[in-house]
Enzyme design. Structure first.
Site, PDB file in Angstrom:
ATOM      1  N   CYS A  85     -83.329  48.935  -4.474  1.00  0.00           N
ATOM      2  CA  CYS A  85     -84.686  48.845  -3.935  1.00  0.00           C
ATOM      3  C   CYS A  85     -85.416  50.185  -4.064  1.00  0.00           C
ATOM      4  CB  CYS A  85     -84.657  48.335  -2.492  1.00  0.00           C
ATOM      5  SG  CYS A  85     -86.266  47.746  -1.905  1.00  0.00           S
ATOM      6  N   HIS A 175     -81.659  43.569  -2.633  1.00  0.00           N
ATOM      7  CA  HIS A 175     -80.612  44.141  -1.789  1.00  0.00           C
ATOM      8  C   HIS A 175     -79.310  43.352  -1.973  1.00  0.00           C
ATOM      9  CE1 HIS A 175     -82.924  47.058   0.669  1.00  0.00           C
ATOM     10  NE2 HIS A 175     -83.930  46.266   0.370  1.00  0.00           N
ATOM     11  N   GLU A 177     -76.469  44.174  -0.723  1.00  0.00           N
ATOM     12  CA  GLU A 177     -75.564  44.392   0.414  1.00  0.00           C
ATOM     13  C   GLU A 177     -75.686  43.338   1.500  1.00  0.00           C
ATOM     14  OE1 GLU A 177     -79.134  47.204   1.227  1.00  0.00           O
ATOM     15  OE2 GLU A 177     -78.215  46.112  -0.439  1.00  0.00           O
ATOM     16  N   SER A 229     -60.240  53.000  27.757  1.00  0.00           N
ATOM     17  CA  SER A 229     -61.271  52.190  28.408  1.00  0.00           C
ATOM     18  C   SER A 229     -60.831  50.757  28.611  1.00  0.00           C
ATOM     19  CB  SER A 229     -62.545  52.199  27.560  1.00  0.00           C
ATOM     20  OG  SER A 229     -62.325  51.523  26.334  1.00  0.00           O
ATOM     21  N   GLY A 230     -59.805  50.335  27.881  1.00  0.00           N
ATOM     22  CA  GLY A 230     -59.397  48.930  27.887  1.00  0.00           C
ATOM     23  C   GLY A 230     -59.869  48.202  26.646  1.00  0.00           C
ATOM     24  N   GLY A 231     -60.726  48.853  25.849  1.00  0.00           N
ATOM     25  CA  GLY A 231     -61.236  48.258  24.621  1.00  0.00           C
ATOM     26  C   GLY A 231     -60.368  48.586  23.426  1.00  0.00           C
ATOM     27  N   VAL A 232     -60.689  47.970  22.289  1.00  0.00           N
ATOM     28  CA  VAL A 232     -59.861  48.119  21.095  1.00  0.00           C
ATOM     29  C   VAL A 232     -59.969  49.519  20.502  1.00  0.00           C
ATOM     30  CG1 VAL A 232     -61.644  47.228  19.524  1.00  0.00           C
ATOM     31  CG2 VAL A 232     -59.232  47.053  18.877  1.00  0.00           C
ATOM     32  N   ASP A 233     -61.129  50.170  20.581  1.00  0.00           N
ATOM     33  CA  ASP A 233     -61.314  51.468  19.927  1.00  0.00           C
ATOM     34  C   ASP A 233     -60.398  52.534  20.530  1.00  0.00           C
ATOM     35  OD1 ASP A 233     -63.309  50.108  18.594  1.00  0.00           O
ATOM     36  OD2 ASP A 233     -64.922  50.941  19.803  1.00  0.00           O
ATOM     37  N   SER A 234     -60.458  52.687  21.854  1.00  0.00           N
ATOM     38  CA  SER A 234     -59.632  53.715  22.486  1.00  0.00           C
ATOM     39  C   SER A 234     -58.157  53.364  22.397  1.00  0.00           C
ATOM     40  CB  SER A 234     -60.056  53.925  23.944  1.00  0.00           C
ATOM     41  OG  SER A 234     -59.879  52.754  24.711  1.00  0.00           O
TER      42      SER A 234
END
Length: 519
Positions: A85, A175, A177, A229-234
Site C-alpha cells: 500500500c 493489504h 496481511e 498474575s494467574g494469567g498465561v503470560d506471567s
C-alpha cells in the site's frame, strides 16, 4: 541484549493500523520478524542484519512534504523489498515513478486480474485469473519507476502488483496481511521463502533454547523475582526463567481479592506444588478492597491497583532480599504500542493493564523473555514448556481484575457476587465446548438495580451483563453469536444460584466502537 535469529525480516512501520498482522503472517511462515517505526528503521536494520524488508501501509500521503520516507540505507542495501500500500507508493515516489491523488480511491473488497507471472504468485495465482484482495487507499501509482513491470491490476489501481525481478523489489497496492485477502498469507510466504530465500525454520523449540541461554547470560548467578498474575503470560515467563536458572527465581503472587473463582488456589497449587518453584503468596485483599472503597472512576481504580501492587510487591521483594532482576511477562504488542510509528509515544486509550512502575521504583534490571512474542506464540511456548492446558488456553484477564468488571464502587460483596456469576458463565461455555472458540468471555456486575419477581415475592437486585468476543489479537473484536437457548440457560442458572442478581443481559457491542473490557 536479545539474541537475534540469523534469518529475519525487518518490517518498517509507516503507521498502518494493521502492521502487527504483517509480522504475524511472516512468523506463521516460520520466519522471525520485527517491526520498527520508520524513524528508527536504520538502527533496527543495523542491529538485525535482516535478509529482507517489508514496508507497511500508512494513513499518510507520500505527496505530503512531511510524509514518511524509506531510509536510503534500505533502498541501497540490495536486499529484497516488499512494499504494501503506502510502501508501494513510497517506493515509486522515491525511485522515480509517479504517485497522484486518486479521484475516488478503493476501500474494502476488490478484485485484481493477474496480467503476468511473478515469483510472488508461484503455486498460487496464474495469468488471466481474478482474485479477491482488500484495498484501502486514496493515492495511487500512475507511473512506474525504471525497471518495474505491472503484474496485476484492479479497476482502481492499474499497478495493483508490480515487480522488479533484477533488484528483487516487489510491491502491491492491497493489504495481504488482513484476512479479507484470502491468499495474502501465501503471498507473504512466497516473498520470504522464494524471494528472500529463507527456509522457514524458526520454531518455538528453537526460541526456547535460545531464550534460555540468553536468560543465563543476562542473569548469571543473580536472583530474579517474578510477579505472577494467574494469567498465561506471567506463568510462561516464570516457567521459562525457572528452566534457565532454577531456584535463583522466586515468584510473588499478590492476591488483591479481585481474581476469578479458584484462581489463587490454582496458581499456588501449580507453581508451589507441581513445579516446586519458590512462591510467595500474599493475601492483600483487605488492603486492595479497603482502598477501592468509594472509588468509582475507572482510571482511579487502575492507578490505585497499580500503585498498591507495586507497594506490596516491593515489600515482599525486600523480605526476600538480594534480587537484582525483575521478571515481567511483557509481550511484543506491548513493545510495539509503547512507541508510535513516528518514534514518539503512542496515544493512550486507557492505562495499560501491565504494571509499568516497578523497574524505576525498585532499581532493578528487567528480564522480559516474552517481549518478542505475540499472544498466540506465548501459548505455543507454554505448550512447549508443558504448561497445563487450563493455563495455556486461558482467556486474557486484565491486570486490575474484577475491579474493572464492576462499574462503580468495588466491594468484597460485589466481587463475591460477580465471581459466582462469572464461574457459572464460564462453566456453561466449557460444557458447551465453546471455550476455545471464544477469545474472551466474562460477566460484568452493573451498578444498576431492577425490580424482579422470585417465588411470588418482589426483588430489587443487580443486573449482570455477559460478554463474549472473537478476535485474533484483541485489537479488534466481534461478539460471539450464542444461540438464544444457551443464553437463556446461563441466565436462569445465574439468577437461580447467585443471590444479588435478578436480571441478565448480553453485550452485543463490537470493538470498535467499544473496548473488550467495560472499563
Amino acid at each position: 541484549m536479545s539474541v537475534q535469529p540469523s534469518d529475519s525480516i525487518l518490517i518498517v512501520d509507516f503507521g498502518s493500523q494493521v502492521t502487527q498482522l504483517i509480522a504475524r503472517r511472516v512468523r506463521e511462515a516460520g520466519v522471525y520478524s520485527e517491526i520498527a517505526p520508520f524513524s528508527l528503521a536504520e538502527a533496527a536494520f543495523a542491529r538485525m542484519q535482516p535478509k529482507g524488508i517489508i514496508l507497511s501501509g500508512s494513513p499518510a500521503s507520500v505527496l505530503d512534504d512531511n510524509g514518511p520516507r524509506i531510509p536510503q540505507t534500505i533502498l541501497d542495501s540490495g536486499l529484497p523489498i516488499l512494499g504494501i500500500c503506502y510502501g508501494q507508493q513510497a517506493l515509486m515516489h522515491q525511485l522515480g515513478g509517479e504517485v497522484l491523488l486518486g479521484d475516488s480511491g478503493e476501500f474494502g473488497r476488490a478484485f485484481i486480474e493477474i496480467a503476468d507471472g511473478c515469483v510472488l504468485f508461484d503455486g498460487l495465482w496464474k495469468e488471466g485469473e481474478t482474485h479477491q484482495v482488500w484495498m484501502s487507499h486514496g493515492d495511487k501509482v500512475t507511473r512506474l519507476a525504471s525497471g518495474f513491470r505491472p503484474v496485476a491490476a484492479s479497476p482502481g489501481a492499474p499497478f495493483a502488483v508490480i515487480a522488479n525481478d533484477d533488484k528483487r523489489i516487489y510491491a502491491m497496492q492491497f493489504h495481504p496481511e488482513v484476512v479479507h485477502t484470502p491468499d495474502g498469507g501465501k503471498l507473504l510466504k512466497n516473498f520470504v521463502r522464494h524471494v528472500c530465500g529463507l527456509t522457514g525454520d524458526w520454531t518455538m523449540a528453537e526460541f526456547r533454547k535460545t531464550k534460555i541461554e540468553e536468560i543465563r547470560q543476562q542473569v548469571g548467578k543473580g536472583k530474579v523475582i517474578c510477579g505472577l498474575s494467574g494469567g498465561v503470560d506471567s506463568a510462561v515467563a516464570a516457567l521459562l526463567i525457572h528452566e534457565a536458572i532454577g531456584d535463583q527465581l522466586t515468584c510473588v503472587f499478590v492476591d488483591g481479592g479481585i481474581l476469578r473463582a479458584g484462581e489463587a488456589e490454582q496458581v499456588v497449587s501449580l507453581f508451589r506444588g507441581h513445579y516446586n518453584i519458590p512462591l510467595v503468596h500474599v493475601d492483600a485483599s483487605t488492603l486492595f478492597l479497603g482502598g477501592l472503597a468509594g472509588v468509582t472512576d475507572p482510571e482511579q481504580k487502575r492507578k490505585f491497583i497499580g500503585k498498591t501492587f507495586i507497594d506490596v510487591f516491593e515489600a515482599e521483594a525486600n523480605k526476600i532480599g538480594g534480587a537484582e532482576f525483575l521478571a515481567q511477562g511483557t509481550l511484543y504488542p506491548d513493545v510495539i504500542e509503547s512507541v508510535s510509528f513516528t518514534g514518539g509515544p503512542s496515544v493512550t486509550i486507557k492505562s495499560h493493564h501491565n504494571v509499568g512502575g516497578l523497574p524505576e521504583r525498585m532499581n532493578m534490571q528487567l528480564v522480559e523473555p516474552l517481549r518478542e512474542l505475540f499472544k498466540d506464540e506465548v501459548r505455543v511456548l507454554g505448550r512447549e514448556l508443558g504448561l497445563p492446558e487450563i493455563f495455556v488456553g486461558r482467556h486474557p484477564f486484565p491486570g486490575p481484575g474484577l475491579a474493572i468488571r464492576i462499574p462503580g464502587e468495588v466491594t468484597r460483596e460485589r466481587c463475591d457476587i460477580l465471581r459466582k456469576a462469572d464461574a457459572i458463565y464460564l462453566e456453561e461455555i466449557r460444557n458447551a465446548g465453546l471455550y476455545d472458540a471464544i477469545w474472551q468471555a466474562f460477566a460484568v456486575l452493573l451498578p444498576v438495580k431492577t425490580v424482579g419477581v422470585m417465588g411470588d415475592g418482589r426483588t430489587y437486585d443487580s443486573v449482570c451483563a455477559l460478554r463474549a468476543v472473537t478476535s485474533t489479537d484483541g485489537m479488534t473484536a466481534d461478539i460471539y453469536p450464542f444461540d438464544a437457548s444457551f443464553l437463556s440457560a446461563v441466565s436462569t442458572r445465574i439468577i437461580n444460584e447467585v443471590r444479588g442478581i435478578n436480571r441478565v443481559v448480553y453485550d452485543y457491542t463490537s470493538k470498535p466502537p467499544g473496548t473488550i473490557e467495560w472499563e
